[in-house]
Design a protein around this motif. Structure first.
Motif, PDB file in Angstrom:
ATOM      1  N   THR A   4      44.829  24.074  61.784  1.00 62.00           N
ATOM      2  CA  THR A   4      45.853  23.042  61.778  1.00 62.00           C
ATOM      3  C   THR A   4      45.642  22.071  62.937  1.00 62.00           C
ATOM      4  OG1 THR A   4      47.397  24.248  63.176  1.00 62.00           O
ATOM      5  CG2 THR A   4      47.509  24.681  60.808  1.00 62.00           C
ATOM      6  N   GLN A   5      46.236  20.908  62.814  1.00 66.75           N
ATOM      7  CA  GLN A   5      46.136  19.877  63.846  1.00 66.75           C
ATOM      8  C   GLN A   5      46.671  20.395  65.184  1.00 66.75           C
ATOM      9  OE1 GLN A   5      44.721  16.920  63.485  1.00 66.75           O
ATOM     10  NE2 GLN A   5      45.255  16.080  65.470  1.00 66.75           N
ATOM     11  N   VAL A   6      47.786  21.107  65.142  1.00 66.61           N
ATOM     12  CA  VAL A   6      48.409  21.618  66.371  1.00 66.61           C
ATOM     13  C   VAL A   6      47.481  22.617  67.055  1.00 66.61           C
ATOM     14  CG1 VAL A   6      50.359  22.966  67.278  1.00 66.61           C
ATOM     15  CG2 VAL A   6      50.746  21.213  65.542  1.00 66.61           C
ATOM     16  N   ARG A   7      46.879  23.521  66.280  1.00 64.87           N
ATOM     17  CA  ARG A   7      45.960  24.506  66.867  1.00 64.87           C
ATOM     18  C   ARG A   7      44.728  23.836  67.424  1.00 64.87           C
ATOM     19  NH1 ARG A   7      44.626  29.404  63.216  1.00 64.87           N
ATOM     20  NH2 ARG A   7      43.545  29.955  65.122  1.00 64.87           N
ATOM     21  N   ALA A   8      44.210  22.830  66.739  1.00 67.97           N
ATOM     22  CA  ALA A   8      43.037  22.108  67.225  1.00 67.97           C
ATOM     23  C   ALA A   8      43.343  21.413  68.543  1.00 67.97           C
ATOM     24  CB  ALA A   8      42.565  21.104  66.178  1.00 67.97           C
ATOM     25  N   GLU A   9      44.518  20.785  68.618  1.00 70.77           N
ATOM     26  CA  GLU A   9      44.913  20.104  69.854  1.00 70.77           C
ATOM     27  C   GLU A   9      45.115  21.100  70.990  1.00 70.77           C
ATOM     28  OE1 GLU A   9      48.318  17.742  68.836  1.00 70.77           O
ATOM     29  OE2 GLU A   9      47.116  16.374  67.602  1.00 70.77           O
TER      30      GLU A   9
ATOM     31  N   LEU B 154      40.010  21.685  78.203  1.00 69.40           N
ATOM     32  CA  LEU B 154      40.154  20.767  79.334  1.00 69.40           C
ATOM     33  C   LEU B 154      40.703  21.495  80.565  1.00 69.40           C
ATOM     34  CD1 LEU B 154      41.509  17.580  77.549  1.00 69.40           C
ATOM     35  CD2 LEU B 154      39.261  17.886  78.596  1.00 69.40           C
ATOM     36  N   LEU B 155      41.650  22.388  80.355  1.00 69.14           N
ATOM     37  CA  LEU B 155      42.207  23.174  81.456  1.00 69.14           C
ATOM     38  C   LEU B 155      41.127  24.067  82.072  1.00 69.14           C
ATOM     39  CD1 LEU B 155      44.802  23.878  83.003  1.00 69.14           C
ATOM     40  CD2 LEU B 155      45.213  25.656  81.294  1.00 69.14           C
ATOM     41  N   ALA B 156      40.328  24.707  81.229  1.00 71.41           N
ATOM     42  CA  ALA B 156      39.235  25.555  81.718  1.00 71.41           C
ATOM     43  C   ALA B 156      38.211  24.719  82.492  1.00 71.41           C
ATOM     44  CB  ALA B 156      38.563  26.265  80.542  1.00 71.41           C
TER      45      ALA B 156
ATOM     46  N   LEU C 288      42.353  30.962  73.726  1.00 76.03           N
ATOM     47  CA  LEU C 288      43.771  30.683  73.927  1.00 76.03           C
ATOM     48  C   LEU C 288      44.561  31.661  73.069  1.00 76.03           C
ATOM     49  CD1 LEU C 288      46.053  28.828  75.001  1.00 76.03           C
ATOM     50  CD2 LEU C 288      45.724  27.451  72.950  1.00 76.03           C
ATOM     51  N   ARG C 289      45.438  32.410  73.723  1.00 80.17           N
ATOM     52  CA  ARG C 289      46.283  33.363  73.003  1.00 80.17           C
ATOM     53  C   ARG C 289      47.747  32.989  73.224  1.00 80.17           C
ATOM     54  NH1 ARG C 289      43.097  37.561  70.426  1.00 80.17           N
ATOM     55  NH2 ARG C 289      45.008  38.740  70.419  1.00 80.17           N
ATOM     56  N   ARG C 290      48.523  32.994  72.174  1.00 79.94           N
ATOM     57  CA  ARG C 290      49.952  32.706  72.293  1.00 79.94           C
ATOM     58  C   ARG C 290      50.703  33.892  72.879  1.00 79.94           C
ATOM     59  NH1 ARG C 290      51.881  28.810  67.617  1.00 79.94           N
ATOM     60  NH2 ARG C 290      49.915  27.788  67.218  1.00 79.94           N
ATOM     61  N   SER C 291      50.178  35.077  72.645  1.00 81.31           N
ATOM     62  CA  SER C 291      50.840  36.295  73.098  1.00 81.31           C
ATOM     63  C   SER C 291      49.777  37.337  73.409  1.00 81.31           C
ATOM     64  CB  SER C 291      51.763  36.814  71.995  1.00 81.31           C
ATOM     65  OG  SER C 291      52.166  38.131  72.260  1.00 81.31           O
TER      66      SER C 291
END
Length: 84
Positions: A2-7, A14-16, A56-59
């Motif tokens: 999804t667009q949100v996951r890609a972003e 960028l953070l890394a 990236l993990r949400r949980s």
């Protein structure tokens, strides 16, 4: 994806990148792709070449980011690193 996951993935990379730069590493490649795999960031740490997989993990309910790198994903990263 999804667009949100890609972003979110782009933001995590960028953070890394900022984290690694702040510690003196030089970014030499981003999203290096070969037929068999991909490396998110390739960096120099002095004379050492560093290959970075950004996760990236949400949980952490199912394990941390390191736990999400399966043996198959490890093989693809190694293949791409050897190609690089």
């Amino acid at each position: 994806m999804t667009q949100v996951r890609a972003e979110a993935g782009v933001a995590a990379e960028l953070l890394a990148e900022r984290f690694l730069r702040a510690r003196g590493l030089t970014i030499v490649a981003r999203n290096y792709r070969t037929r068999g795999g991909e490396i998110d960031l390739v960096c120099n740490d002095g004379k050492v070449l560093v290959f970075v997989e950004v996760r990236l993990r949400r949980s952490s309910a199912f394990g941390g980011a390191a736990a999400s790198v399966t043996p198959a994903k490890q093989r693809r990263i190694i293949l791409a690193a050897r190609h690089y």
